[in-house]
Motif scaffolding. Structure first.
Motif, short mmCIF file in Angstrom:
data_model
loop_
_atom_site.label_atom_id
_atom_site.label_comp_id
_atom_site.label_asym_id
_atom_site.label_seq_id
_atom_site.Cartn_x
_atom_site.Cartn_y
_atom_site.Cartn_z
N LYS A 31 0.73 -1.10 -0.23
CA LYS A 31 -0.03 0.11 -0.16
C LYS A 31 0.94 1.08 0.11
CE LYS A 31 -3.10 2.57 2.91
NZ LYS A 31 -3.47 2.73 4.33
N ARG A 32 0.46 1.97 -0.86
CA ARG A 32 1.29 3.22 -1.14
C ARG A 32 0.51 4.60 -0.92
NH1 ARG A 32 3.58 4.23 -5.65
NH2 ARG A 32 2.40 2.45 -6.83
N ASP A 33 0.95 5.56 -0.19
CA ASP A 33 0.07 6.85 -0.25
C ASP A 33 0.92 8.07 -0.91
OD1 ASP A 33 -2.23 6.47 1.78
OD2 ASP A 33 -0.57 5.40 2.63
N MET A 34 0.12 8.86 -1.78
CA MET A 34 0.77 9.77 -2.58
C MET A 34 -0.03 10.80 -2.61
SD MET A 34 2.81 8.07 -5.70
CE MET A 34 3.38 9.59 -6.42
N LYS A 35 -0.08 12.17 -1.69
CA LYS A 35 -0.89 13.16 -1.90
C LYS A 35 -2.32 12.70 -1.86
CE LYS A 35 2.43 16.11 -4.28
NZ LYS A 35 2.50 16.98 -5.37
N ASN A 36 -3.15 12.74 -2.48
CA ASN A 36 -4.45 12.28 -2.73
C ASN A 36 -4.88 10.99 -3.56
OD1 ASN A 36 -4.03 13.58 -5.49
ND2 ASN A 36 -5.91 13.85 -5.65
N LEU A 37 -3.85 10.40 -3.67
CA LEU A 37 -4.11 8.90 -4.31
C LEU A 37 -3.24 8.06 -3.38
CD1 LEU A 37 -2.78 9.58 -7.99
CD2 LEU A 37 -4.99 9.41 -7.26
N VAL A 38 -4.04 6.96 -3.25
CA VAL A 38 -3.69 5.76 -2.50
C VAL A 38 -3.34 4.61 -3.52
CG1 VAL A 38 -4.19 4.01 -0.85
CG2 VAL A 38 -4.76 6.61 -0.41
N PHE A 39 -2.65 3.76 -3.53
CA PHE A 39 -2.11 2.76 -4.45
C PHE A 39 -2.04 1.42 -3.62
CE2 PHE A 39 -0.32 6.38 -6.38
CZ PHE A 39 -0.97 6.52 -7.70
N ILE A 40 -3.04 0.48 -3.88
CA ILE A 40 -3.12 -1.14 -3.41
C ILE A 40 -2.81 -2.06 -4.26
CG2 ILE A 40 -4.39 -2.63 -1.76
CD1 ILE A 40 -5.75 -0.17 -0.60
N GLU A 41 -1.73 -2.69 -4.07
CA GLU A 41 -1.31 -4.07 -4.73
C GLU A 41 -2.03 -5.07 -4.18
OE1 GLU A 41 0.52 -4.46 -7.47
OE2 GLU A 41 1.25 -2.28 -7.91
#
Length: 468
Positions: A31-41
């Protein structure tokens, strides 16, 4: 049933305006957080690849509280739209709109980092969630199915042979005893021996070391059969090559001779390797990159090779010639010795440059049931050797002459009366018949490049090891 991630990743959403609606269920890899985006593999075990689920918090603020709870190892359900991915290295991603946390995973022991194989063995109940062991499991599954396909397409009948037996198929005695007697062996022996007539089966029984003898009884009735099941060896060998419980593939077929056995074994291995290369390409690419360089190329070479043939006597002569030219072996080769792995690898990697089938071994180093040659010294046995490993298949033409078989059993200290049912095959309509055995874990090891056999079976059983 809902599509698996491997199915979603092959979808083409390009013909739709806003992408295709999809539902993903699986376990969070990262799980990665970037500003207003969250990426979940997310991975569900169906393929090596994960699917990336992207959340735009500005558009879906209601997901923020749930996303804050999600960590590596959690199980989740995510809804969204499959769209072409702008990121390099992936064709698709899920533009996610809804997320449900199914099961959390505080202090998850399989974080995204390189764990040692020893650590993963200690957590064998979770190791299938890693890239390495997920790939091993998928390759193992495909090879198992390919084994059934191969034999079914050739008219072999699948036979389930017993796990509990009163017969030692190998005559070696390294068997696990099965008993319901309460007294320990030591106490019973101190009182003058164990009375097996009072045991559950009324005689001494053990876990099987092979289904071969029982498979022979069906081959002499159905012509062609095979067994594929667990076998057990009580050998005190704590090595990377030995297991106490493993799976064996054992075909037996009638009206056949050693030459037919060799041809079937060659076709069998080629079928398995070609299937793995075709259907497990993604997983094999991982093994080729991370586990053992060059395994894909070596599998291609064996799958396309013409197997060389050598007699045992010729093989020993070549090994002795190598010694005379300065080749050093830990075990000096001589006629009558059992070939060691280093000998087998020399024959495949240095002498023939590919797979080789060695035949006609000394009878003293082979099992009682193998057909004797006219020279009185050797038997019609064969071992299939492949580069990187050595022996992968062992087989023989079975002795179909009742008198010769009884004599050989007596020479080895076996009681023919204990094998009356096996000898009956030679009394009633005896026919020439052959068979071979392949250790399934050794096959999986060879295809994946994994160095320790304990890493190609879900829960290894070995000396002092019976966890899970």
């Amino acid at each position: 049933m809902l599509p698996l991630i491997k199915d979603l990743l092959t979808t083409d959403p390009s013909g739709t305006k806003d992408g295709l609606e999809a539902l993903v269920r699986g376990w969070v890899r990262t799980k990665r957080d970037m500003k207003n985006l969250v990426f979940i593999e997310v991975n569900d075990g169906s393929s090596f690849a994960n699917i990336q689920c992207t959340f735009d918090i500005d558009s879906h603020q209601e997901t923020a509280p749930v996303l804050a709870q999600i960590t590596t190892g959690c199980s989740v359900e995510i809804k969204g739209r499959l769209i072409p991915s702008p990121a390099a290295g992936q064709r698709l991603e899920l533009a996610a709109g809804e997320v449900r946390l199914i099961g959390d995973a505080p202090e998850y022991p399989m974080q995204k980092k390189r764990h040692s194989l020893e650590y993963l063995r200690e957590n064998a109940h979770l190791r299938a969630r890693t890239n390495t062991f997920g790939a091993v499991a998928r390759v193992r599954n495909r090879l198992a199915f390919a084994i059934h396909q191969f034999f079914q397409e050739r008219g072999f009948q699948y036979v389930n042979t017993p796990i509990i037996t009163a017969s030692d198929a190998e005559g070696a005695g390294a068997m696990f005893q099965v008993t319901t007697l309460e007294s320990s062996r030591g106490d019973a022996e101190a009182r003058g021996g164990i009375d097996y007539s009072k045991d559950f089966f009324g005689k001494r029984t053990s876990l099987t070391v092979s289904g071969q003898l029982e498979a022979e009884t069906y081959a002499t009735a159905l012509s062609r059969c095979y067994t594929f099941g667990p076998t057990f060896r009580a050998e005190n060998s704590n090595t990377s090559r030995h297991l106490a419980e493993f799976w064996m593939v054992e075909p037996e077929f009638a009206f056949a001779h050693l030459e037919d056995d060799m041809a079937l074994a060659e076709d069998f291995l080629k079928h398995l390797f070609q299937t793995a290369l075709k259907d497990c390409a993604e997983d094999l690419a991982f093994f080729n990159e991370r586990v053992e360089k060059g395994i894909i190329d070596s599998l291609h070479k064996v799958a396309n090779a013409k197997f060389a043939h050598l007699t045992y006597t010729e093989a020993i002569a070549e090994l002795e010639k190598a010694v005379s030219k300065g080749r050093a072996f830990d075990f000096k080769p001589f006629w009558g010795c059992d070939l060691q792995s280093e000998h087998e690898r020399y024959l495949t990697e240095n002498l023939t440059g590919g797979p080789v089938i060695v035949t006609d071994y000394p009878k003293e180093i082979k099992a009682f049931y193998m057909k004797q040659n006219d020279d009185g010294k050797t038997v019609r046995a064969m071992d299939v050797l492949v580069p990187r490993l050595g022996e992968i298949i062992g087989g023989s033409e079975r002795e179909d002459n009742l008198e010769k078989l009884e004599k050989r059993m007596t020479e080895l200290g076996l009681k023919p009366e204990d094998y009356y049912w096996y000898l009956d095959l030679r009394r009633y309509g005896s026919v020439p018949h052959v068979g071979f055995g392949l250790g399934f874990e050794r096959l999986v090891q060879y295809v994946t490049g994994m160095q320790n056999i304990r890493d190609v079976i879900p829960y290894p059983r070995a000396v002092g090891l019976c966890e899970f």
